[in-house]
Design an enzyme around this catalytic site. Structure first.
Site, PDB file in Angstrom:
ATOM      1  N   HIS A 102       0.873  -1.376  -0.155  1.00  0.00           N
ATOM      2  CA  HIS A 102       0.008   0.131   0.057  1.00  0.00           C
ATOM      3  C   HIS A 102       0.773   1.237   0.030  1.00  0.00           C
ATOM      4  O   HIS A 102       1.424   1.748   1.219  1.00  0.00           O
ATOM      5  CB  HIS A 102      -0.633   0.038   1.086  1.00  0.00           C
ATOM      6  CG  HIS A 102      -1.809   1.016   1.242  1.00  0.00           C
ATOM      7  ND1 HIS A 102      -3.317   0.938   1.798  1.00  0.00           N
ATOM      8  CD2 HIS A 102      -1.831   2.295   0.830  1.00  0.00           C
ATOM      9  CE1 HIS A 102      -3.851   2.065   1.753  1.00  0.00           C
ATOM     10  NE2 HIS A 102      -3.094   2.920   0.908  1.00  0.00           N
ATOM     11  N   LEU A 146       2.931   6.701  -5.141  1.00  0.00           N
ATOM     12  CA  LEU A 146       4.032   7.186  -5.699  1.00  0.00           C
ATOM     13  C   LEU A 146       4.076   8.253  -6.543  1.00  0.00           C
ATOM     14  O   LEU A 146       4.957   9.148  -6.856  1.00  0.00           O
ATOM     15  CB  LEU A 146       4.481   5.936  -6.733  1.00  0.00           C
ATOM     16  CG  LEU A 146       5.260   4.698  -6.090  1.00  0.00           C
ATOM     17  CD1 LEU A 146       5.744   3.585  -7.141  1.00  0.00           C
ATOM     18  CD2 LEU A 146       6.143   5.064  -5.108  1.00  0.00           C
ATOM     19  N   ASP A 165      -8.495   3.490  -3.053  1.00  0.00           N
ATOM     20  CA  ASP A 165      -7.861   4.099  -1.921  1.00  0.00           C
ATOM     21  C   ASP A 165      -7.741   5.696  -1.787  1.00  0.00           C
ATOM     22  O   ASP A 165      -7.345   6.070  -3.025  1.00  0.00           O
ATOM     23  CB  ASP A 165      -6.492   3.316  -1.504  1.00  0.00           C
ATOM     24  CG  ASP A 165      -6.092   4.109  -0.451  1.00  0.00           C
ATOM     25  OD1 ASP A 165      -6.446   3.659   0.784  1.00  0.00           O
ATOM     26  OD2 ASP A 165      -4.922   4.657  -0.485  1.00  0.00           O
ATOM     27  N   HIS A 178      -5.474  -0.161   5.940  1.00  0.00           N
ATOM     28  CA  HIS A 178      -4.927   0.683   7.007  1.00  0.00           C
ATOM     29  C   HIS A 178      -5.934   0.696   8.109  1.00  0.00           C
ATOM     30  O   HIS A 178      -6.431   1.672   8.588  1.00  0.00           O
ATOM     31  CB  HIS A 178      -4.637   2.202   6.760  1.00  0.00           C
ATOM     32  CG  HIS A 178      -5.410   2.830   5.598  1.00  0.00           C
ATOM     33  ND1 HIS A 178      -6.971   2.777   5.596  1.00  0.00           N
ATOM     34  CD2 HIS A 178      -5.220   3.683   4.564  1.00  0.00           C
ATOM     35  CE1 HIS A 178      -7.445   3.259   4.683  1.00  0.00           C
ATOM     36  NE2 HIS A 178      -6.407   3.945   3.787  1.00  0.00           N
ATOM     37  N   ASP A 194       1.452   2.567   3.625  1.00  0.00           N
ATOM     38  CA  ASP A 194       0.402   3.859   3.199  1.00  0.00           C
ATOM     39  C   ASP A 194       1.362   4.895   2.901  1.00  0.00           C
ATOM     40  O   ASP A 194       1.004   6.198   3.307  1.00  0.00           O
ATOM     41  CB  ASP A 194      -0.641   4.020   4.050  1.00  0.00           C
ATOM     42  CG  ASP A 194      -1.687   5.063   3.446  1.00  0.00           C
ATOM     43  OD1 ASP A 194      -1.617   5.302   2.286  1.00  0.00           O
ATOM     44  OD2 ASP A 194      -2.612   5.670   4.315  1.00  0.00           O
TER      45      ASP A 194
END
Ligand code: DOR
Length: 426
Positions: free
Chosen positions: A58, A61, A150, A230, A303
């Site tokens: 997770h 970038l 996400d 998460h 994350d």
């Protein structure tokens, strides 16, 4: 190209044993005592730990489209420095990864310029707007490994149900960012004592929990692969536990910051503590930790959510949500959990390498002949200073700035190639 790593404490079958490791091009060739094979380079790992490269399922970038925060080159370099050899990039880029061309762009750039392997998550809905299902079939041609909106959460029940059903047809995991918008509102921190004390609006635990409950009920009907991103509350964990006991294919991950910090960290209004889901109470943190240790939470994921200084360096209510994670993950957890006597080092490595590899059936995550030559050499006594200058990520938004942790990654090999060498950095 053959590499011999000699006399290290090597992670094998859940334990550290003294051994040598031979890498032959992109594969692990041999693991054993006193290997005599000829190699192009030989490294003395005496007193050092040799572990499988970490896998982070997770990460953000920011490439394409938000490259002032991070890009594939800087992000994967930071990842390699943190000991990661595989990362899975989320779809909330600009444009959103909801089409084959963007999947292929990331694949190509990561292959040409990346310092680790990059898996790509496709969006679950078009533009992650939660209105129309994205073309998963098309993105699968580019090899996406999961689907997720996400950063956003599909609010409309019928659409989510149909999207899960569609994804189930491809047996691809759906990663859920669980957040009921009407409950979360414009919340800044966890809803409770600290939000009241700071005069900030709160995101109640319920905003996460009701969405997890809904999606688990959908998964029960559909029998699809559902992965909770998460996870952050004690009640959310109870629901995952219930789903598992009911035999559902429901998995979960937890971040280093939810394992190490609580809402108390927000008291100084440090915008680097502003994150979604928010840092919660000590009871929640403890529940996350216990669930990770027991295996109810399957693995750790950072994350990694880079944001530029000028975006974070403003009023708390105006700063974006997110914490930078690659370069602090292992060392902060090693010091905060392992050296604190809470978690065996072996379990930490299992949850950062072996478990995520198993989740996606990757040919990495263990040090075994035949698997990918993804290996790291770690000096557990070595110090890592978390300073803006030392960080390779373009962004520096971590609440651990100014701290120093033990657990230094000295070298990272990804597919047999050195992608991080602490000696070069000095
Ligand atoms: O704090 C967060 N930031 N949580 C998310 O889920 C998304 C992420 C981001 O993309 O910045």
């Amino acid at each position: 190209m053959r590499t011999l790593i000699k006399n290290g404490l090597v992670y094998r079958d859940g334990a550290f044993v003294q051994a040598d490791v031979l890498l032959d091009n992109d594969r692990i060739a041999e693991v054993g005592q006193k290997l005599t094979a000829k190699a192009d380079s030989v490294f003395d790992a005496i007193g050092k730990h040799v572990m499988p490269g970490f896998i982070d399922l997770h990460v953000h970038l920011r490439d394409p489209g938000q490259m002032h925060k991070e890009d594939i080159v800087s992000g994967t370099r930071a990842a390699a420095k943190g000991g990661f050899t595989t990362v899975q990039a989320m779809a909330n880029t600009d444009p959103v990864v909801d089409n084959l061309a963007t999947v292929e762009y990331i694949n190509r750039k990561a292959k040409e310029l990346g310092s680790c392997k990059v898996l790509v998550v496709g969006a679950l809905t078009r533009n992650s707007e939660g209105k129309e299902i994205a073309s998963i079939a098309n993105m699968l041609k580019g090899g996406i490994t999961a689907v997720s909106d996400d950063g956003s959460c599909v609010q409309e029940g019928r659409l989510k149900f149909n999207a899960l059903k569609y994804a189930a047809g491809f047996n691809i995991p759906v990663i859920v960012h669980a957040e009921d918008y009407s409950l979360a509102g414009s919340g800044q921190v966890n809803g409770g004592k600290i939000s009241t004390q700071l005069g900030l609006s709160g995101i109640p635990a319920l905003a996460e929990e009701v969405m997890i409950a809904r999606d688990i009920m959908f998964a029960e009907k559909i029998r699809c692969r559902l992965h909770i991103a998460h996870i952050s509350t004690a009640r959310s964990i109870e629901m995952v536990q219930w789903a598992r006991q009911a035999g559902l294919d429901v998995t979960a991950e937890v971040t280093p910051h939810h394992l190490l910090l609580t809402e108390e960290a927000c008291v100084g209004f440090d915008t680097n503590t502003k994150v979604k889901p928010p840092l919660r109470t000590e009871k929640d943190r403890r529940a996350c930790f216990d669930a990770l240790r027991e295996g109810v939470i399957d693995f750790i994921a950072t994350d990694h959510a880079p944001h530029a200084d000028y975006e974070k360096d403003r009023e708390f209510t105006l700063a974006p949500y997110g914490i930078n994670g690659f370069e602090t993950a292992f060392c902060s957890l090693y010091e905060g959990l392992v050296l604190a006597g809470e978690l065996p080092l072996e379990t930490l490595v299992q949850r950062m390498a072996e478990a995520p590899a198993r989740f996606l059936s990757l040919d990495t995550g263990r040090i075994e002949p035949g698997l990918a030559a993804d290996v790291i050499m770690v000096d557990l006594d070595g110090e890592v200073s978390i300073t803006p200058d030392a960080m390779l990520s373009k962004s520096k938004n971590t609440p651990f700035l100014g701290r120093s942790f033990k657990g230094r990654v000295l070298k990272t090999w990804c597919d047999g190639r050195i992608t991080w060498d602490a000696d070069d950095a000095e």
